[in-house]
Design a protein around this motif. Structure first.
Motif, mmCIF file in Angstrom:
data_model
loop_
_atom_site.group_PDB
_atom_site.id
_atom_site.type_symbol
_atom_site.label_atom_id
_atom_site.label_comp_id
_atom_site.label_asym_id
_atom_site.label_seq_id
_atom_site.Cartn_x
_atom_site.Cartn_y
_atom_site.Cartn_z
ATOM 1 N N SER A 96 0.827 -1.204 0.000
ATOM 2 C CA SER A 96 0.000 0.000 0.000
ATOM 3 C C SER A 96 0.859 1.252 0.000
ATOM 4 O O SER A 96 1.903 1.298 0.652
ATOM 5 N N THR A 131 4.262 10.471 1.873
ATOM 6 C CA THR A 131 3.729 9.242 1.300
ATOM 7 C C THR A 131 4.428 8.075 1.975
ATOM 8 O O THR A 131 5.650 7.990 1.998
ATOM 9 N N GLU A 155 -4.895 10.094 -0.136
ATOM 10 C CA GLU A 155 -5.036 9.095 -1.196
ATOM 11 C C GLU A 155 -4.405 7.789 -0.741
ATOM 12 O O GLU A 155 -3.417 7.785 -0.014
ATOM 13 N N ALA A 157 -3.307 3.915 -2.535
ATOM 14 C CA ALA A 157 -3.192 2.992 -3.666
ATOM 15 C C ALA A 157 -2.713 1.658 -3.105
ATOM 16 O O ALA A 157 -1.711 1.610 -2.389
ATOM 17 N N LYS A 158 -3.459 0.580 -3.398
ATOM 18 C CA LYS A 158 -3.118 -0.740 -2.866
ATOM 19 C C LYS A 158 -3.036 -1.766 -3.978
ATOM 20 O O LYS A 158 -3.760 -1.682 -4.957
ATOM 21 N N THR A 159 -2.156 -2.714 -3.786
ATOM 22 C CA THR A 159 -2.162 -3.884 -4.651
ATOM 23 C C THR A 159 -3.197 -4.829 -4.067
ATOM 24 O O THR A 159 -3.667 -4.638 -2.951
#
Length: 188
Positions: A96, A131, A155, A157-159
């Motif tokens: 993440s 981040t 924000e 962003a994750k796999t």
């Protein structure tokens, strides 16, 4: 005597080896949607074998459902192997990136300390944001995310989840017989 199948829903992971050709991911995911099953997470990537992709699909279901899905996946021509992993016999991780609002020095210091506690890394710094990158199980990621909410998450962003079986066993143990795999390709 065969043990009865567990009908209580839980998280399973299907690991699938398939030809690395256009449309394979679509073909596999269509199988799930035709059967009416929701995919929790799907990740695909290259393997140590040339022209072979590994798909890791997390799905909530019971043992019978997962077993039937695995059998259906094995019938797809580009699929070379399917392995069912459960929570107790596999290692699962996700990655993440979390962008956090940190306007002043105190907030930045606190976020950095929190990242260190969770063994996460700060990978980008600006005057007003940090981040954070974290790699670990879903619970670890969720715990850090919850802690960072106080600072204002801008924000995420994750796999999806990647997984591999513990111990000596590999996905290659469940691969189709070479003759069976080649026969299906030559007939068409």
């Amino acid at each position: 005597m065969k043990k009865p199948m567990d009908m209580t829903p839980k998280l399973y992971t299907l690991c699938i080896l398939a030809d690395d050709t256009p449309g394979v991911l679509s073909q596999v995911s269509r199988l799930f949607s035709r059967k009416g099953y929701n995919i929790e997470s799907i990740v695909t990537g290259e393997t140590d074998k040339p022209h072979t992709a590994r798909l890791t699909i997390s799905i909530v279901g019971n043992e019978l459902m997962i077993s039937q899905l695995a059998d259906q996946c094995r019938k797809l021509l580009p699929v070379q192997a399917v392995k069912i992993l459960d929570e107790n016999t596999s290692i699962r991780r996700e990655f993440s990136l979390i962008k956090v609002h940190a306007a002043d020095r105190n907030a930045r210091d606190e976020v950095i300390q929190m990242a260190n506690i969770f063994r996460a890394k700060i990978i980008d710094v600006s005057r007003e944001t940090l981040t954070v990158a974290i790699f670990g199980d879903k619970e670890k990621t969720a715990a850090l995310t919850k802690m960072l909410e106080d600072y204002g998450i801008l924000e995420i962003a994750k796999t999806g989840t990647i997984a591999i079986e513990r111990g000596r066993s590999t996905i290659y143990d469940d691969s189709k017989l070479k003759e069976e795999y080649t026969y299906g390709k030559n007939v068409l």
